[in-house]
Motif scaffolding. Sequence first.
Motif, mmCIF file in Angstrom:
data_model
loop_
_atom_site.group_PDB
_atom_site.id
_atom_site.type_symbol
_atom_site.label_atom_id
_atom_site.label_comp_id
_atom_site.label_asym_id
_atom_site.label_seq_id
_atom_site.Cartn_x
_atom_site.Cartn_y
_atom_site.Cartn_z
ATOM 1 N N ARG A 175 47.529 31.241 55.167
ATOM 2 C CA ARG A 175 47.962 30.234 56.243
ATOM 3 C C ARG A 175 46.791 30.776 57.292
ATOM 4 N N PRO A 176 46.689 29.897 58.138
ATOM 5 C CA PRO A 176 45.956 30.174 59.396
ATOM 6 C C PRO A 176 46.533 31.638 60.209
ATOM 7 N N GLY A 177 45.527 32.429 60.564
ATOM 8 C CA GLY A 177 46.015 33.662 60.983
ATOM 9 C C GLY A 177 46.459 34.835 60.046
ATOM 10 N N ALA A 178 46.234 34.523 58.786
ATOM 11 C CA ALA A 178 46.796 35.432 57.726
ATOM 12 C C ALA A 178 46.181 36.688 57.786
ATOM 13 N N VAL A 179 46.960 37.612 57.217
ATOM 14 C CA VAL A 179 46.209 38.977 57.428
ATOM 15 C C VAL A 179 45.645 39.437 55.976
ATOM 16 N N LEU A 180 44.464 39.354 55.782
ATOM 17 C CA LEU A 180 43.679 39.470 54.332
ATOM 18 C C LEU A 180 42.955 40.762 54.244
ATOM 19 N N LEU A 181 43.207 41.293 52.950
ATOM 20 C CA LEU A 181 42.535 42.565 52.337
ATOM 21 C C LEU A 181 41.856 42.467 51.266
ATOM 22 N N ASP A 182 40.574 42.652 51.121
ATOM 23 C CA ASP A 182 39.735 42.652 49.996
ATOM 24 C C ASP A 182 39.283 43.935 49.489
ATOM 25 N N LEU B 130 40.910 40.229 58.838
ATOM 26 C CA LEU B 130 40.415 40.770 57.692
ATOM 27 C C LEU B 130 40.036 42.216 57.449
ATOM 28 N N HIS B 131 40.471 42.682 56.440
ATOM 29 C CA HIS B 131 40.373 44.221 56.274
ATOM 30 C C HIS B 131 39.733 44.157 54.674
ATOM 31 N N ALA B 132 38.664 45.187 54.748
ATOM 32 C CA ALA B 132 38.082 45.419 53.301
ATOM 33 C C ALA B 132 37.856 46.812 53.152
ATOM 34 N N ALA B 133 37.664 47.229 51.682
ATOM 35 C CA ALA B 133 37.474 48.590 51.423
ATOM 36 C C ALA B 133 36.645 48.570 50.203
ATOM 37 N N ASP B 134 35.865 49.706 49.923
ATOM 38 C CA ASP B 134 35.023 50.077 48.807
ATOM 39 C C ASP B 134 34.889 51.707 48.725
ATOM 40 N N VAL B 135 34.968 52.200 47.645
ATOM 41 C CA VAL B 135 34.446 53.832 47.512
ATOM 42 C C VAL B 135 33.022 54.063 47.807
ATOM 43 N N ASP B 136 32.143 53.049 47.255
ATOM 44 C CA ASP B 136 30.749 53.117 47.316
ATOM 45 C C ASP B 136 30.080 53.034 48.436
ATOM 46 N N PRO B 137 29.460 53.846 49.092
ATOM 47 C CA PRO B 137 28.683 53.924 50.448
ATOM 48 C C PRO B 137 27.865 52.795 50.581
ATOM 49 N N VAL C 278 47.420 38.000 51.814
ATOM 50 C CA VAL C 278 46.569 37.814 50.741
ATOM 51 C C VAL C 278 45.865 39.259 50.244
ATOM 52 N N LEU C 279 45.761 39.517 49.228
ATOM 53 C CA LEU C 279 45.151 40.774 48.698
ATOM 54 C C LEU C 279 44.285 40.357 47.661
ATOM 55 N N THR C 280 43.002 40.255 47.866
ATOM 56 C CA THR C 280 42.007 40.199 46.808
ATOM 57 C C THR C 280 41.424 41.361 46.236
ATOM 58 N N LEU D 29 48.813 38.951 45.335
ATOM 59 C CA LEU D 29 47.451 39.888 44.910
ATOM 60 C C LEU D 29 46.887 38.833 43.787
ATOM 61 N N LEU D 30 45.516 38.751 44.057
ATOM 62 C CA LEU D 30 44.625 37.890 43.140
ATOM 63 C C LEU D 30 43.656 38.809 42.675
ATOM 64 N N THR D 31 43.365 38.647 41.254
ATOM 65 C CA THR D 31 42.322 39.688 40.658
ATOM 66 C C THR D 31 41.816 38.745 39.486
ATOM 67 N N GLU D 32 40.453 39.230 39.417
ATOM 68 C CA GLU D 32 39.838 38.444 38.277
ATOM 69 C C GLU D 32 39.989 39.441 36.995
ATOM 70 N N THR D 33 39.893 38.731 35.763
ATOM 71 C CA THR D 33 39.812 39.325 34.699
ATOM 72 C C THR D 33 39.077 38.650 33.595
ATOM 73 N N SER D 34 39.160 38.970 32.474
ATOM 74 C CA SER D 34 38.662 38.247 31.244
ATOM 75 C C SER D 34 39.617 37.700 30.622
ATOM 76 N N GLU D 35 39.331 36.780 29.963
ATOM 77 C CA GLU D 35 40.323 35.908 29.013
ATOM 78 C C GLU D 35 40.981 36.856 28.115
ATOM 79 N N ARG D 36 40.383 37.717 27.247
ATOM 80 C CA ARG D 36 40.761 38.490 26.355
ATOM 81 C C ARG D 36 41.613 39.471 26.996
ATOM 82 N N GLN D 37 41.409 39.980 28.517
ATOM 83 C CA GLN D 37 42.345 40.858 29.064
ATOM 84 C C GLN D 37 43.593 40.214 29.703
ATOM 85 N N ALA D 38 43.768 39.118 29.806
ATOM 86 C CA ALA D 38 44.559 38.266 30.599
ATOM 87 C C ALA D 38 46.165 38.702 30.341
#
Length: 255
Positions: A87-94, A115-122, A158-160, A214-223
């Motif tokens: 929704r408008p104004g949502a807190v998003l985390l990627d 929006l907030h985001a994080a990754d382990v790779d510099p 929403v957590l992607t 939480l939304l995450t991508e996967t493969s069909e065989r792993q679903a």
Amino acid sequence: MTRAGVVTALRAAGCVFAEDEADLLISTARHPDELAAMVGRRAAGLPVEHVVGWAEFASLRVAVGPGVFVPRRRTEFLLRHAAALARPGAVLLDLCCGSGALGVALATAVPGAELHAADVDPAAVRCARRNLRRVGGRVYRGDLFAPLPTALRGRVDVLTANVPYVPTDDIELLPPEARDHEPRVALDGGADGLDVLRRVAAEAPRWLAPGGSLLTETSERQAERAVRTVAAGGLVPRVERDDDLGATVVVATAP
């Protein structure tokens, strides 16, 4: 180099879309020497997005650089489902944000999003900070939820998490552009491809707002296994598929 010369060089290197890539390189290069250097890097196997310094994702131009995961078109399917839930104004985390393409596109689609985001790779974090600047997003460097401010707990709508999901033994089967030029940490999902998802699913309920997803991508065989994984963390999952894009997404909602 002439266009015909560029196309010939790219075809000889095995580039399937030599004509399209030639036009891209020619339009990007500022002078002939730069064009020749770009053609050389592409012919050597560097992803064309790394050569030109950007990738197109959801009609946006997103900066990418050497050693950074290139956003895939199929991930736009995840984006559409995430945008429908925010929704408008949502807190998003990627999480596992890579270049930040998914977070930027989602924040662009959601008015007033935080929006907030994080990754382990510099390298990914440096790139994401460039991209998220346009939407006022914040990027943290660290392992999954570890670097996030505790004030986010229980607030994320929403957590992607486009987590790495390639089984370790399948890494060598990937196209050379990915296998040789993208960070292994962005590809390798462990023995069955679900190691990182297990960790995300176990901790996500503490960060999601009531009714958050939480939304995450996967493969069909792993679903099926991915569904069981997020359900074990206390979330209520469903699977969405797009055959045209070859995309499979698990959407898991907090009670």
